[in-house]
Design a protein around this motif. Structure first.
Motif, short mmCIF file in Angstrom:
data_model
loop_
_atom_site.label_atom_id
_atom_site.label_comp_id
_atom_site.label_asym_id
_atom_site.label_seq_id
_atom_site.Cartn_x
_atom_site.Cartn_y
_atom_site.Cartn_z
N HIS A 1 -1.36 -5.09 21.28
CA HIS A 1 -2.18 -4.59 21.54
C HIS A 1 -3.41 -5.00 20.32
CE1 HIS A 1 -5.91 -2.91 24.06
NE2 HIS A 1 -5.75 -1.83 23.12
N HIS A 2 -2.52 -4.38 19.16
CA HIS A 2 -3.10 -3.77 17.85
C HIS A 2 -1.92 -4.15 17.10
CE1 HIS A 2 -7.25 -3.03 19.12
NE2 HIS A 2 -6.99 -1.42 19.83
N ILE A 3 -2.41 -4.56 15.58
CA ILE A 3 -1.15 -4.62 14.46
C ILE A 3 -2.17 -4.39 13.81
CG2 ILE A 3 -0.47 -5.99 12.83
CD1 ILE A 3 0.41 -8.12 14.83
N PHE A 4 -1.65 -2.63 12.83
CA PHE A 4 -2.97 -2.62 11.80
C PHE A 4 -2.05 -2.59 10.29
CE2 PHE A 4 -3.87 -0.16 16.01
CZ PHE A 4 -5.23 -0.10 15.59
N VAL A 5 -2.65 -2.74 9.16
CA VAL A 5 -1.86 -2.36 8.04
C VAL A 5 -2.31 -2.53 7.06
CG1 VAL A 5 -0.84 -4.34 5.91
CG2 VAL A 5 -1.19 -5.25 8.41
N LYS A 6 -1.48 -1.50 6.44
CA LYS A 6 -2.54 -0.42 5.78
C LYS A 6 -1.92 -1.17 4.06
CE LYS A 6 -4.46 3.32 3.95
NZ LYS A 6 -6.38 3.64 3.57
N ASP A 7 -3.63 -2.10 3.43
CA ASP A 7 -3.08 -2.17 2.54
C ASP A 7 -3.00 -1.37 1.44
OD1 ASP A 7 -3.08 -4.52 0.50
OD2 ASP A 7 -4.31 -5.59 1.55
N GLU A 8 -1.68 -1.16 0.24
CA GLU A 8 -1.80 -0.45 -0.73
C GLU A 8 -1.89 -1.59 -2.14
OE1 GLU A 8 -1.66 3.01 -1.42
OE2 GLU A 8 -2.81 2.40 0.76
N SER A 9 -2.19 -2.59 -1.35
CA SER A 9 -2.52 -3.53 -3.02
C SER A 9 -3.82 -3.42 -3.70
CB SER A 9 -2.34 -5.43 -2.17
OG SER A 9 -3.57 -5.48 -1.64
N TYR A 10 -4.95 -2.59 -3.17
CA TYR A 10 -5.84 -2.02 -3.57
C TYR A 10 -6.13 -0.62 -4.08
CZ TYR A 10 -7.94 -6.28 -0.83
OH TYR A 10 -8.74 -6.93 -0.44
N PHE B 1 2.56 -0.85 6.40
CA PHE B 1 2.10 -0.85 5.02
C PHE B 1 2.46 -1.61 4.00
CE2 PHE B 1 2.77 3.39 7.56
CZ PHE B 1 2.18 3.83 7.46
N ASN B 2 1.28 -2.15 4.21
CA ASN B 2 1.43 -3.56 2.84
C ASN B 2 1.67 -2.55 1.64
OD1 ASN B 2 1.86 -5.81 1.66
ND2 ASN B 2 -0.15 -6.39 0.73
N THR B 3 3.46 -2.11 1.11
CA THR B 3 3.04 -1.19 0.11
C THR B 3 3.05 -1.86 -1.57
OG1 THR B 3 5.65 -2.49 -0.10
CG2 THR B 3 5.49 -0.14 0.66
N GLU B 4 3.12 -3.04 -1.37
CA GLU B 4 2.92 -3.93 -3.07
C GLU B 4 2.04 -5.46 -2.13
OE1 GLU B 4 6.39 -5.11 -5.03
OE2 GLU B 4 6.89 -5.58 -3.28
N GLY B 5 1.25 -5.62 -3.52
CA GLY B 5 1.00 -7.17 -3.65
C GLY B 5 1.27 -8.18 -4.12
N ASN B 6 0.76 -9.14 -4.92
CA ASN B 6 2.16 -10.25 -5.68
C ASN B 6 2.30 -9.92 -7.02
OD1 ASN B 6 -1.05 -10.31 -6.11
ND2 ASN B 6 -0.71 -12.05 -6.81
N LYS C 1 -11.70 7.03 -10.02
CA LYS C 1 -12.10 5.66 -9.67
C LYS C 1 -11.39 5.86 -8.10
CE LYS C 1 -11.98 3.70 -14.08
NZ LYS C 1 -11.27 2.41 -14.89
N PHE C 2 -10.81 6.74 -7.59
CA PHE C 2 -9.79 6.96 -6.99
C PHE C 2 -11.69 6.22 -5.33
CE2 PHE C 2 -8.91 8.57 -2.37
CZ PHE C 2 -7.21 8.66 -2.66
N GLU C 3 -10.08 5.27 -4.66
CA GLU C 3 -10.62 5.28 -3.06
C GLU C 3 -10.23 4.53 -2.05
OE1 GLU C 3 -12.62 1.34 -4.19
OE2 GLU C 3 -14.20 1.77 -5.62
N ASN C 4 -10.05 4.75 -1.42
CA ASN C 4 -8.85 4.63 0.22
C ASN C 4 -9.09 3.49 -0.30
OD1 ASN C 4 -9.47 7.16 1.18
ND2 ASN C 4 -10.53 6.79 2.67
N THR C 5 -7.54 2.68 0.31
CA THR C 5 -7.56 1.60 0.91
C THR C 5 -7.28 0.83 2.05
OG1 THR C 5 -4.81 2.01 0.99
CG2 THR C 5 -5.97 1.86 -1.48
N PRO C 6 -8.00 -0.29 2.02
CA PRO C 6 -8.13 -0.75 3.62
C PRO C 6 -6.75 -0.38 4.94
CG PRO C 6 -7.43 -2.25 2.35
CD PRO C 6 -8.09 -1.13 1.43
N LEU C 7 -7.69 -0.03 5.83
CA LEU C 7 -6.53 -0.52 6.67
C LEU C 7 -6.84 -2.00 7.25
CD1 LEU C 7 -4.37 1.02 8.52
CD2 LEU C 7 -5.86 1.68 9.96
N ARG C 8 -6.41 -3.17 7.61
CA ARG C 8 -6.53 -3.72 8.17
C ARG C 8 -6.43 -3.89 9.24
NH1 ARG C 8 -10.54 -4.90 4.73
NH2 ARG C 8 -9.46 -5.68 2.70
N SER C 9 -7.10 -4.65 11.10
CA SER C 9 -6.80 -4.38 11.99
C SER C 9 -6.66 -6.20 12.26
CB SER C 9 -7.95 -4.49 13.03
OG SER C 9 -6.79 -4.75 14.41
#
Length: 403
Positions: A65-74, A381-386, A46-54
């Protein structure tokens, strides 16, 4: 305190003696090693890459110029990144016990009855503020083993229940995080259990290194998802294992220099205090360390992570609870075409610090020191969701920790 953020310039930053000493540590995070870790993780079906949000609209609003957030809540459906370290460490341990190389094994092979028969009953034990312990419990259950998880005083009941839902024995102690780690270590010795902890001490170095290496899969994904290097990276500290792994790999991945910033809560600010002291050795902090940023409530740095971070981190920050709460609200209420990001307290803390320093002229000197401007490409890096839904709702709906 009047200041929402306190910051200290790292006086050990890029000192030549430190650079020479840290090179052997970086060998644990080479491209070859990171590829090995990723190969193992990808054997999980079930491995999937988590999204990188711009977040382009927000970047324009705050003046970068840019803000990137790697969203590990997924990640793996567990709402946090920590499982990557726990499953790789447990995988390495099991492979070692059956006299195999993990490079030759898959996640599914480690779940086989033959492996279980060879090892018999194994109990993995760990201390956690929530996410790490849930990852260890999940990995142990998936592979057919037992887990015992101990949490420091003040831990959220929901995080405790999430761990129990993974089939582990779990309890909240009356001690702070670091004292609970010591308690857990003694239990492991007395009962012949296997401790899976992401910090190190003398005689306990290998498993924490495996955990740090496990985190690099998400960093490799970021490198593949970005078209060019970030100029600035804001990182959660805690014991420093995650931040150390990120810094070690990114430093070797890009030719250009990256400005790394560490973020902690006021109540558990061992890296900030260490940078402020200015010596080559870290300092520790104690007390109950109660903070909504539960995943960062650690008072003693991981020694290996410290060696990496004192060499490559420019600034150490510690922040008020309201800063993390602001980060949660800004990320969770997207503007323009930006994607909404559900970030927990520890996941949002670095972004909250960034937002505060970019929108409050009180921190103009800090902006200048960090050289953040309209050309900056800033990574989080969003290391956790809610992971504590009630607290998340109180912050987002009812304005808790607004000041």
């Amino acid at each position: 305190m009047n200041d929402k953020i306190m910051w200290a310039l790292n006086q050990q930053y890029h000192l030549q003696d430190n650079l020479e000493q840290v090179v052997p540590l970086l060998h644990n995070f080479t491209e070859e090693q990171v590829n090995r870790v990723e190969r193992f993780h990808r054997t999980y079906k079930k491995f999937e890459n988590t999204p990188l949000r711009s977040l382009d609209t927000l970047a324009s609003f705050v003046g970068v110029h840019h803000i990137f957030v790697k969203d590990e809540s997924y990640r793996f459906g567990l709402n946090a990144f920590k499982v990557l370290g726990g499953i790789y460490a447990i995988g390495q341990y099991v492979a070692r016990m059956i006299d195999k190389n993990i490079d030759e094994l898959s996640f599914e092979e480690l779940k086989s009855p033959a492996v279980k028969e060879q090892l018999g009953d194994v109990t993995f034990i760990s201390t956690t503020d929530g996410n790490h312990g849930r990852g260890v419990a999940w990995a142990a259950r998936e592979l057919g083993f037992k887990a015992r998880i101990y949490m420091p005083a003040g831990s959220a009941e929901e995080r405790l229940q999430n761990i129990k839902n993974e089939g582990a024995y779990a309890e909240i102690t009356s001690m702070n995080y670091d004292d609970t780690v010591r308690y857990t270590s003694n239990l492991a010795k007395d009962n012949d259990w296997v401790i899976i902890q992401d910090t190190m001490w003398e005689g306990y170095e290998e498993i924490p290194l495996w955990i740090m290496q496990g985190y690099t899969t998400l960093v490799k994904e970021v490198v593949e998802q970005l078209d060019k290097a970030p100029t600035h990276v804001f990182l959660q500290a805690g014991v420093g294992s995650f931040a150390g792994a990120v810094v070690a790999y990114l430093t070797q991945s890009y030719a250009q220099e990256i400005t790394f910033v560490l973020v902690e809560p006021y109540a558990a600010n061992c890296y900030y205090e260490s940078f402020k002291q200015g010596d080559a050795h870290f300092v520790t902090v104690g007390g109950d360390m109660q903070t909504i940023m539960a995943g960062l409530a650690c008072g003693e740095p991981n020694p290996m992570a410290w060696e990496i971070l004192k060499t490559y981190t420019k600034i150490g920050m510690c922040c008020h609870e309201s800063v993390a709460a602001t980060g949660m609200r800004v990320l969770g209420n997207a503007i323009g075409t930006d994607t909404r990001i559900i970030a927990g307290e520890s996941g949002a803390a670095p972004f909250g610090c960034f937002y505060e320093l970019m929108t409050n002229d009180h921190y103009a000197e800090l902006r200048h020191t960090l050289q953040i401007d309209k050309q900056s490409r800033v990574l989080f890096f969003n290391t956790e969701g809610n992971t504590d839904v009630e607290n998340y709702r109180n912050i987002m709906w009812h304005g808790d920790y607004a000041k």
